[in-house]
Design a protein around this motif. Sequence first.
Motif, PDB file in Angstrom:
ATOM      1  N   ARG A 123       0.833  -1.212   0.000  1.00 36.71           N
ATOM      2  CA  ARG A 123       0.000   0.000   0.000  1.00 36.71           C
ATOM      3  C   ARG A 123       0.866   1.261   0.000  1.00 36.71           C
ATOM      4  NH1 ARG A 123      -4.738   1.944   4.330  1.00 36.71           N
ATOM      5  NH2 ARG A 123      -5.157   3.948   3.270  1.00 36.71           N
ATOM      6  N   PHE A 124       1.935   1.250   0.820  1.00 38.71           N
ATOM      7  CA  PHE A 124       2.740   2.467   0.971  1.00 38.71           C
ATOM      8  C   PHE A 124       4.119   2.362   0.309  1.00 38.71           C
ATOM      9  CE2 PHE A 124      -0.309   4.765   3.276  1.00 38.71           C
ATOM     10  CZ  PHE A 124      -0.988   3.862   4.089  1.00 38.71           C
ATOM     11  N   GLY A 125       4.392   1.239  -0.351  1.00 40.55           N
ATOM     12  CA  GLY A 125       5.557   1.184  -1.235  1.00 40.55           C
ATOM     13  C   GLY A 125       6.873   0.810  -0.613  1.00 40.55           C
ATOM     14  N   VAL A 126       6.955   0.759   0.741  1.00 40.51           N
ATOM     15  CA  VAL A 126       8.236   0.374   1.350  1.00 40.51           C
ATOM     16  C   VAL A 126       8.042  -0.983   2.034  1.00 40.51           C
ATOM     17  CG1 VAL A 126       9.914   0.919   3.170  1.00 40.51           C
ATOM     18  CG2 VAL A 126       9.052   2.734   1.680  1.00 40.51           C
ATOM     19  N   PRO A 127       8.785  -2.020   1.612  1.00 41.75           N
ATOM     20  CA  PRO A 127       8.608  -3.347   2.211  1.00 41.75           C
ATOM     21  C   PRO A 127       9.115  -3.370   3.649  1.00 41.75           C
ATOM     22  CG  PRO A 127      10.442  -3.388   0.683  1.00 41.75           C
ATOM     23  CD  PRO A 127       9.811  -2.025   0.569  1.00 41.75           C
ATOM     24  N   CYS A 128       8.535  -4.256   4.455  1.00 37.71           N
ATOM     25  CA  CYS A 128       8.926  -4.404   5.869  1.00 37.71           C
ATOM     26  C   CYS A 128       8.812  -3.073   6.604  1.00 37.71           C
ATOM     27  CB  CYS A 128      10.346  -4.972   5.965  1.00 37.71           C
ATOM     28  SG  CYS A 128      10.519  -6.593   5.220  1.00 37.71           S
ATOM     29  N   LEU A 129       7.762  -2.302   6.314  1.00 33.47           N
ATOM     30  CA  LEU A 129       7.621  -0.972   6.922  1.00 33.47           C
ATOM     31  C   LEU A 129       7.504  -1.074   8.437  1.00 33.47           C
ATOM     32  CD1 LEU A 129       7.416   2.065   6.507  1.00 33.47           C
ATOM     33  CD2 LEU A 129       4.952   1.809   6.114  1.00 33.47           C
ATOM     34  N   GLY A 130       6.726  -2.050   8.928  1.00 35.09           N
ATOM     35  CA  GLY A 130       6.525  -2.187  10.380  1.00 35.09           C
ATOM     36  C   GLY A 130       7.813  -2.542  11.105  1.00 35.09           C
ATOM     37  N   SER A 131       8.586  -3.464  10.533  1.00 35.15           N
ATOM     38  CA  SER A 131       9.836  -3.860  11.213  1.00 35.15           C
ATOM     39  C   SER A 131      10.918  -2.793  11.009  1.00 35.15           C
ATOM     40  CB  SER A 131      10.309  -5.238  10.720  1.00 35.15           C
ATOM     41  OG  SER A 131      10.353  -5.300   9.305  1.00 35.15           O
ATOM     42  N   ARG A 132      10.861  -2.071   9.891  1.00 33.70           N
ATOM     43  CA  ARG A 132      11.810  -0.953   9.715  1.00 33.70           C
ATOM     44  C   ARG A 132      11.514   0.159  10.730  1.00 33.70           C
ATOM     45  NH1 ARG A 132      14.537  -1.233   4.419  1.00 33.70           N
ATOM     46  NH2 ARG A 132      13.438  -2.717   3.107  1.00 33.70           N
ATOM     47  N   LEU A 133      10.229   0.398  10.975  1.00 30.05           N
ATOM     48  CA  LEU A 133       9.887   1.434  11.970  1.00 30.05           C
ATOM     49  C   LEU A 133      10.315   0.980  13.363  1.00 30.05           C
ATOM     50  CD1 LEU A 133       6.438   2.620  10.614  1.00 30.05           C
ATOM     51  CD2 LEU A 133       8.441   4.079  10.979  1.00 30.05           C
ATOM     52  N   LEU A 134      10.007  -0.277  13.699  1.00 29.02           N
ATOM     53  CA  LEU A 134      10.382  -0.796  15.026  1.00 29.02           C
ATOM     54  C   LEU A 134      11.882  -0.607  15.272  1.00 29.02           C
ATOM     55  CD1 LEU A 134       9.820  -2.632  17.599  1.00 29.02           C
ATOM     56  CD2 LEU A 134      10.493  -4.556  16.128  1.00 29.02           C
ATOM     57  N   THR A 135      12.677  -0.918  14.233  1.00 34.81           N
ATOM     58  CA  THR A 135      14.143  -0.886  14.411  1.00 34.81           C
ATOM     59  C   THR A 135      14.733   0.480  14.086  1.00 34.81           C
ATOM     60  OG1 THR A 135      14.366  -1.669  12.122  1.00 34.81           O
ATOM     61  CG2 THR A 135      14.373  -3.358  13.870  1.00 34.81           C
ATOM     62  N   GLY A 136      13.897   1.409  13.651  1.00 32.57           N
ATOM     63  CA  GLY A 136      14.429   2.749  13.353  1.00 32.57           C
ATOM     64  C   GLY A 136      15.247   2.785  12.072  1.00 32.57           C
ATOM     65  N   THR A 137      14.996   1.801  11.166  1.00 35.74           N
ATOM     66  CA  THR A 137      15.793   1.786   9.924  1.00 35.74           C
ATOM     67  C   THR A 137      15.062   2.491   8.788  1.00 35.74           C
ATOM     68  OG1 THR A 137      14.965  -0.461   9.634  1.00 35.74           O
ATOM     69  CG2 THR A 137      17.244  -0.237  10.331  1.00 35.74           C
ATOM     70  N   ILE A 138      14.015   3.238   9.127  1.00 43.99           N
ATOM     71  CA  ILE A 138      13.415   4.165   8.166  1.00 43.99           C
ATOM     72  C   ILE A 138      13.112   5.442   8.936  1.00 43.99           C
ATOM     73  CG2 ILE A 138      11.036   3.294   8.544  1.00 43.99           C
ATOM     74  CD1 ILE A 138      10.480   4.005   5.575  1.00 43.99           C
TER      75      ILE A 138
END
Length: 398
Positions: A123-138
């Motif tokens: 939907r928002f174009g960035v894969p693994c958005l939830g785990s990237r947010l959790l780890t601060g990698t986005i």
Amino acid sequence: MSASGLLGEIADVGRDPKRGGYSRHAFDAPEQDLRAWFGERALGLGLDVDTDHNGNIWAWWGPPGPDAVVTGSHLDSVPGGGAFDGPLGVASALAAVEALQARGFRPGKPFAVVVFAEEEGGRFGVPCLGSRLLTGTIDADKARGLRDTDGVTFAEAAAKSGFDPALVGADPERLGLVGKFLELHVEQGRGLIDLGSPVAVGSTVIAHGRWRFSFAGQGNHAGATLLADRADPMLPAAATVTAVRRLAAAVPDARATVGRLVPTPGGTNVIASTVDLWLDARVPGTATPALVEEIARAASEAARAEGCRVTVTRESYSDDVVFDDALRRDLGGWLGAPPELPTGAGHDAAILAGFVPSGMLYVRNPTGISHSPEEFAEADDVEAGAAALATVLERLAR
Ligand code: HGY
Ligand code: MN
Ligand code: MN
Ligand code: MN
């Protein structure tokens, strides 16, 4: 309830009659139904369910705490995806907890089942958005501003789903609780059917990223505009699609795909004013950026030849990941040394692997096909996967 039985409960959620398969994207109605289903099933197992400020759901078996054993996957899909990619890992985790409870096991350390948000980026174009947010990698602002095809931002969708968008972003406190992360996933690509094993241990995930190519020309009338007077962005876009295959074919083991190409305004009798296409490029090791550079050069030449312009934007990138060695050895030892599988598919486990010892189990997919309705796993193999997951979770959490 068996893992197959759990999957059966959600078999009609988010079916996509137009595309075939399933379309379940972050916070849309089908995914909300799946979230509710997961919550009910987890509560039924006596797990305490809470959702973090990035939309990831955590179901704790006992009190949250440090050095937790965490397992899970995702419930969202690609557009028109298969039934197993994501939900198999979630259903198997619930079934494994139930099996462990049935044999009287109680975790000797904090234990959680997690469902990550927007793993496919459908939907928002960035894969693994939830785990990237959790780890601060986005970057949190970048994430909040990601838009879906209707122009709705992640922040707006999160707010509509009851999350405070101001809180979206790294969650070091919660990440700090995770001692080890294990994801069970359906196999993507042909492997285990030839190796004669229902289950494999994950070894690596190859580097992968997404780039947006935006071609701009002159929208015009399809009948009133002579060819010599055109700046048609469809031409350089088409040249780029074929350049992707030609250039990637020259790079060992490269995979490069244009699965999405959007002309604007998209009228049959209209020369497009802009054409956007998205490149998904993946090469083991460090060669992905160089391949994308070459593709971008070809795109610029083609744009210039047609009097058009092109801009290339990197939307996501992840380096090669090798899963934790000690955990891989343990998983193999506890499961009687099943095959080890490298994969070209990205996973939340590969994001977590940058922060905590992480590993993967794969369940045989006899078709080898994924991100498509033909994705499949036999019921026996689904149960073998859930049993293997229970075995290793019992060892990890004792
Ligand atoms: O695209 C991938 O590799 C994963 O399925 N999100
Ligand atoms: Mn997928
Ligand atoms: Mn997946
Ligand atoms: Mn995954």
